[in-house]
Design an enzyme around this catalytic site. Structure first.
Site, PDB file in Angstrom:
ATOM      1  N   ARG A 114      23.540  62.487  44.443  1.00 32.30           N
ATOM      2  CA  ARG A 114      22.760  61.206  44.535  1.00 32.30           C
ATOM      3  C   ARG A 114      22.826  60.558  43.185  1.00 32.30           C
ATOM      4  NH1 ARG A 114      19.538  63.869  48.319  1.00 32.30           N
ATOM      5  NH2 ARG A 114      20.154  63.264  50.407  1.00 32.30           N
ATOM      6  N   LYS A 135      29.496  47.962  38.564  1.00 32.32           N
ATOM      7  CA  LYS A 135      30.178  48.098  39.937  1.00 32.32           C
ATOM      8  C   LYS A 135      31.167  49.213  40.016  1.00 32.32           C
ATOM      9  CE  LYS A 135      30.013  43.285  41.709  1.00 32.32           C
ATOM     10  NZ  LYS A 135      30.828  42.096  42.304  1.00 32.32           N
ATOM     11  N   GLU A 177      41.488  38.106  33.523  1.00 31.34           N
ATOM     12  CA  GLU A 177      39.902  38.212  33.527  1.00 31.34           C
ATOM     13  C   GLU A 177      39.420  37.410  32.330  1.00 31.34           C
ATOM     14  OE1 GLU A 177      38.401  38.919  36.079  1.00 31.34           O
ATOM     15  OE2 GLU A 177      39.604  40.305  37.354  1.00 31.34           O
ATOM     16  N   LYS A 226      30.499  38.120  30.290  1.00 33.40           N
ATOM     17  CA  LYS A 226      30.097  38.999  31.473  1.00 33.40           C
ATOM     18  C   LYS A 226      28.500  39.607  31.432  1.00 33.40           C
ATOM     19  CE  LYS A 226      31.546  42.287  35.171  1.00 33.40           C
ATOM     20  NZ  LYS A 226      32.457  42.915  35.800  1.00 33.40           N
ATOM     21  N   GLU A 236      24.116  40.605  42.244  1.00 38.00           N
ATOM     22  CA  GLU A 236      24.948  39.526  42.884  1.00 38.00           C
ATOM     23  C   GLU A 236      24.197  39.007  43.965  1.00 38.00           C
ATOM     24  OE1 GLU A 236      29.028  40.482  43.095  1.00 38.00           O
ATOM     25  OE2 GLU A 236      29.416  39.537  44.626  1.00 38.00           O
ATOM     26  N   ARG A 240      25.955  35.875  39.553  1.00 38.62           N
ATOM     27  CA  ARG A 240      27.251  36.857  39.499  1.00 38.62           C
ATOM     28  C   ARG A 240      28.181  36.696  40.422  1.00 38.62           C
ATOM     29  NH1 ARG A 240      26.834  43.358  38.640  1.00 38.62           N
ATOM     30  NH2 ARG A 240      29.022  43.673  38.437  1.00 38.62           N
ATOM     31  N   ASN A 244      33.476  36.097  40.854  1.00 36.85           N
ATOM     32  CA  ASN A 244      34.377  36.000  41.876  1.00 36.85           C
ATOM     33  C   ASN A 244      35.374  34.766  41.743  1.00 36.85           C
ATOM     34  OD1 ASN A 244      33.548  38.842  43.028  1.00 36.85           O
ATOM     35  ND2 ASN A 244      32.073  37.574  44.025  1.00 36.85           N
ATOM     36  N   HIS A 247      39.042  35.497  43.048  1.00 40.38           N
ATOM     37  CA  HIS A 247      39.200  36.541  43.511  1.00 40.38           C
ATOM     38  C   HIS A 247      39.331  36.676  44.988  1.00 40.38           C
ATOM     39  CE1 HIS A 247      38.290  37.844  39.379  1.00 40.38           C
ATOM     40  NE2 HIS A 247      38.358  39.234  39.873  1.00 40.38           N
ATOM     41  N   HIS A 251      42.223  39.030  45.706  1.00 39.28           N
ATOM     42  CA  HIS A 251      42.210  40.063  46.502  1.00 39.28           C
ATOM     43  C   HIS A 251      42.954  40.205  47.721  1.00 39.28           C
ATOM     44  CE1 HIS A 251      38.019  41.437  44.962  1.00 39.28           C
ATOM     45  NE2 HIS A 251      38.839  41.900  44.158  1.00 39.28           N
ATOM     46  N   HIS A 261      45.980  44.002  39.784  1.00 36.74           N
ATOM     47  CA  HIS A 261      44.719  42.902  39.950  1.00 36.74           C
ATOM     48  C   HIS A 261      44.754  41.755  39.409  1.00 36.74           C
ATOM     49  CE1 HIS A 261      40.556  42.361  41.125  1.00 36.74           C
ATOM     50  NE2 HIS A 261      40.412  42.084  39.741  1.00 36.74           N
TER      51      HIS A 261
HETATM   52  N1  LIG Z   1      34.248  47.443  38.655  1.00 34.29           N
HETATM   53  C1  LIG Z   1      34.349  46.068  38.132  1.00 34.29           C
HETATM   54  O1  LIG Z   1      33.438  45.336  38.073  1.00 34.29           O
HETATM   55  C2  LIG Z   1      35.662  45.702  38.307  1.00 34.29           C
HETATM   56  C3  LIG Z   1      35.934  44.314  37.783  1.00 34.29           C
HETATM   57  C4  LIG Z   1      37.400  43.977  37.810  1.00 34.29           C
HETATM   58  C5  LIG Z   1      38.378  44.686  38.575  1.00 34.29           C
HETATM   59  N2  LIG Z   1      38.063  46.128  38.766  1.00 34.29           N
HETATM   60  C6  LIG Z   1      38.843  47.005  39.441  1.00 34.29           C
HETATM   61  O2  LIG Z   1      39.720  47.505  38.356  1.00 34.29           O
HETATM   62  C7  LIG Z   1      41.347  48.054  38.899  1.00 34.29           C
HETATM   63  C8  LIG Z   1      41.999  47.314  37.900  1.00 34.29           C
HETATM   64  O3  LIG Z   1      41.875  47.491  36.755  1.00 34.29           O
HETATM   65  P1  LIG Z   1      43.276  47.901  35.862  1.00 34.29           P
HETATM   66  O4  LIG Z   1      44.051  46.743  35.764  1.00 34.29           O
HETATM   67  O5  LIG Z   1      42.840  48.512  34.476  1.00 34.29           O
HETATM   68  O6  LIG Z   1      44.189  48.999  36.588  1.00 34.29           O
HETATM   69  P2  LIG Z   1      44.380  50.164  36.603  1.00 34.29           P
HETATM   70  O7  LIG Z   1      43.302  51.132  36.202  1.00 34.29           O
HETATM   71  O8  LIG Z   1      44.962  50.533  38.045  1.00 34.29           O
HETATM   72  O9  LIG Z   1      45.333  50.368  35.538  1.00 34.29           O
HETATM   73  C9  LIG Z   1      46.545  49.634  35.658  1.00 34.29           C
HETATM   74  C10 LIG Z   1      47.816  50.534  35.304  1.00 34.29           C
HETATM   75  O10 LIG Z   1      47.849  50.745  33.938  1.00 34.29           O
HETATM   76  C11 LIG Z   1      47.933  52.185  33.586  1.00 34.29           C
HETATM   77  N3  LIG Z   1      47.505  52.213  32.323  1.00 34.29           N
HETATM   78  C12 LIG Z   1      45.969  52.222  32.002  1.00 34.29           C
HETATM   79  N4  LIG Z   1      45.801  52.337  30.790  1.00 34.29           N
HETATM   80  C13 LIG Z   1      46.929  52.525  30.010  1.00 34.29           C
HETATM   81  C14 LIG Z   1      47.563  52.562  28.726  1.00 34.29           C
HETATM   82  N5  LIG Z   1      46.392  52.389  27.699  1.00 34.29           N
HETATM   83  N6  LIG Z   1      48.607  52.270  28.339  1.00 34.29           N
HETATM   84  C15 LIG Z   1      49.639  52.251  29.303  1.00 34.29           C
HETATM   85  N7  LIG Z   1      49.225  52.174  30.764  1.00 34.29           N
HETATM   86  C16 LIG Z   1      47.859  52.202  31.026  1.00 34.29           C
HETATM   87  C17 LIG Z   1      47.322  52.902  34.655  1.00 34.29           C
HETATM   88  O11 LIG Z   1      47.915  54.179  34.660  1.00 34.29           O
HETATM   89  C18 LIG Z   1      47.899  52.148  35.815  1.00 34.29           C
HETATM   90  O12 LIG Z   1      49.023  52.256  36.377  1.00 34.29           O
HETATM   91  C19 LIG Z   1      41.173  47.540  40.128  1.00 34.29           C
HETATM   92  O13 LIG Z   1      40.931  48.293  41.049  1.00 34.29           O
HETATM   93  C20 LIG Z   1      39.840  46.402  40.414  1.00 34.29           C
HETATM   94  O14 LIG Z   1      39.376  46.419  41.780  1.00 34.29           O
HETATM   95  C21 LIG Z   1      36.622  46.440  38.987  1.00 34.29           C
END
Ligand SMILES: NC(=O)c1ccc[n+]([C@@H]2O[C@H](COP(=O)([O-])OP(=O)(O)OC[C@H]3O[C@@H](n4cnc5c(N)ncnc54)[C@H](O)[C@@H]3O)[C@@H](O)[C@H]2O)c1
Length: 357
Positions: A114, A135, A177, A226, A236, A240, A244, A247, A251, A261
């Site tokens: 938990r 999140k 973003e 942010k 949210e 907040r 989106n 998005h 999405h 993304h």
């Molecule tokens: N929690 C939140 O508030 C929030 C906000 C926005 C997005 N997200 C989530 O984040 C994810 C997208 O994030 P992302 O774009 O970082 O994606 P990701 O973590 O999928 O990384 C994208 C790609 O880049 C590669 N990678 C990561 N770091 C690297 C580096 N330094 N050098 C080379 N390659 C690298 C990864 O292996 C992957 O193939 C989605 O799942 C989305 O839903 C969450």
């Protein structure tokens, strides 16, 4: 640069700089320390990561790279593995990777016993957004991020050296973003405001983006924007939701076309600007800039495919779809749209992408 969040309690530190991983940290308050590391990131940065985890006696667990890790099967598999290590509520998980690694690790940390501690070590530009705000979650077969929890990290250590190995597509994806945060900052609800024109000036095209020109400044600005939004509305219920912007449609196409993304969000921002009745001249400027940044036209399919996915979005009620729209007079607000309006917007998006991208 170091910031601290401003919640009433349980604040955490965010460190953003080149070389942040090498600063002095003391993690000895945690009885067990386990790093969940994106396997692709590990391959590219093993020397820096090994040095960090050895120095702090952190156990390593490589996880599938990117979005593919965010499934319930991986969640069960890695949670069970972590439990065999006899973690306690005083243990800490470290997420080393992009937003997907952070979401996945954070969700495990939120639910194991938990709730145990976790620290974010983001490695993408996009993670400036994903690592702030608490999140966490994984995907369901019916849509993205439908299973999740709110969980604040204990710390965010953002070493910008990681960004140098990002592919051009991932740089563009993360930049989406930042663009969103700049648009949001121009509403007047945010203390510090910057305009899209300033951002266009600093990063006019894909070459500037590739060289990470001024990226530290804009990432810091994105984080501050942010942070201000989530400090006002962590769960949210109000402002907040504006995060989106772009998005809802984003999405849907991310899920259907398996796009990165932020690339999906860029198409979603254009969709949201059309839905907001943006001036044609503003749309022309934005689309021309997005082309220079390297955004490619999407081979769209039938509207109904995306419409169904948008209806599954967790922000919607049964009969209509909620969108964040922007109006120069009233700023951002949530409006409900029906299928016909959305279909017209979609057709316009397809036409404009055909003309400009
Ligand atoms: N929690 C939140 O508030 C929030 C906000 C926005 C997005 N997200 C989530 O984040 C994810 C997208 O994030 P992302 O774009 O970082 O994606 P990701 O973590 O999928 O990384 C994208 C790609 O880049 C590669 N990678 C990561 N770091 C690297 C580096 N330094 N050098 C080379 N390659 C690298 C990864 O292996 C992957 O193939 C989605 O799942 C989305 O839903 C969450």
């Amino acid at each position: 640069m170091k910031f601290t969040t401003n919640y009433k309690e349980n604040n955490y530190e965010i460190i953003v700089e080149y070389g942040a991983l090498n600063l002095n940290y003391d993690f000895t308050q945690y009885d067990k320390r386990i790093a969940l590391i994106d396997e692709h990131v590990y391959g590219l940065h093993s020397v820096a990561i090994e040095s960090f985890i050895k120095q702090h006696h952190i156990e390593k667990m490589l996880i599938p790279f990117g979005e593919q890790v965010k499934t319930s099967a991986h969640y069960i598999k890695f949670t069970e593995q972590i439990l065999t290590k006899r973690v306690t509520r005083n243990s800490c998980l470290f997420a080393i990777g992009g937003g997907a690694t952070g979401d996945f690790t954070g969700f495990i940390a939120a639910t194991v016993l938990r709730g145990i501690h976790f620290i974010q070590i983001p490695t993408t530009i996009l993670a400036h957004d994903a690592s702030i705000g608490g999140k966490t979650g994984i995907n369901a077969t019916t849509g993205k991020n439908l299973i999740g929890a709110f969980k604040r990290p204990d710390k965010v250590i953002y070493d910008l050296n990681f960004l140098k190995t990002l592919s051009q597509t991932e740089k563009l994806s993360g930049f989406a973003e930042i663009i969103k945060h700049v648009i949001l900052s121009s509403t007047g609800n945010i203390n510090e405001s910057k305009s899209l024109l300033q951002l266009m000036n600093d990063i006019p095209d894909k070459h500037a983006l590739s060289h990470l020109n001024e990226i530290e400044r804009w990432i810091t600005f994105g984080i501050k924007t942010k942070m201000q939004v989530i400090l006002e509305d962590e769960f949210e219920n109000g402002i907040r939701k504006h995060l989106n912007f772009g998005h809802t449609f984003g999405h849907a196409i991310e899920f259907h076309h398996k796009l990165p993304h932020g690339v999906a969000v860029l198409h979603g921002i254009i969709f949201a600007l059309i839905l907001s009745d943006a001036e044609k001249s503003d749309l022309t400027i934005v689309l021309t800039w997005m082309k220079r940044l390297g955004l490619q036209r999407l081979n769209f399919e039938e509207f109904n495919i995306y419409n169904k996915l948008m209806q599954n979005d967790k922000k919607n009620e049964a009969s209509h779809i909620n969108f964040v729209v922007y109006n120069a007079l009233t700023g951002f607000h949530i409006r409900q749209f029906e299928g016909v309006q959305l279909q017209q917007t979609f057709e316009m998006l397809r036409k404009l992408e055909g003309e400009f991208l």
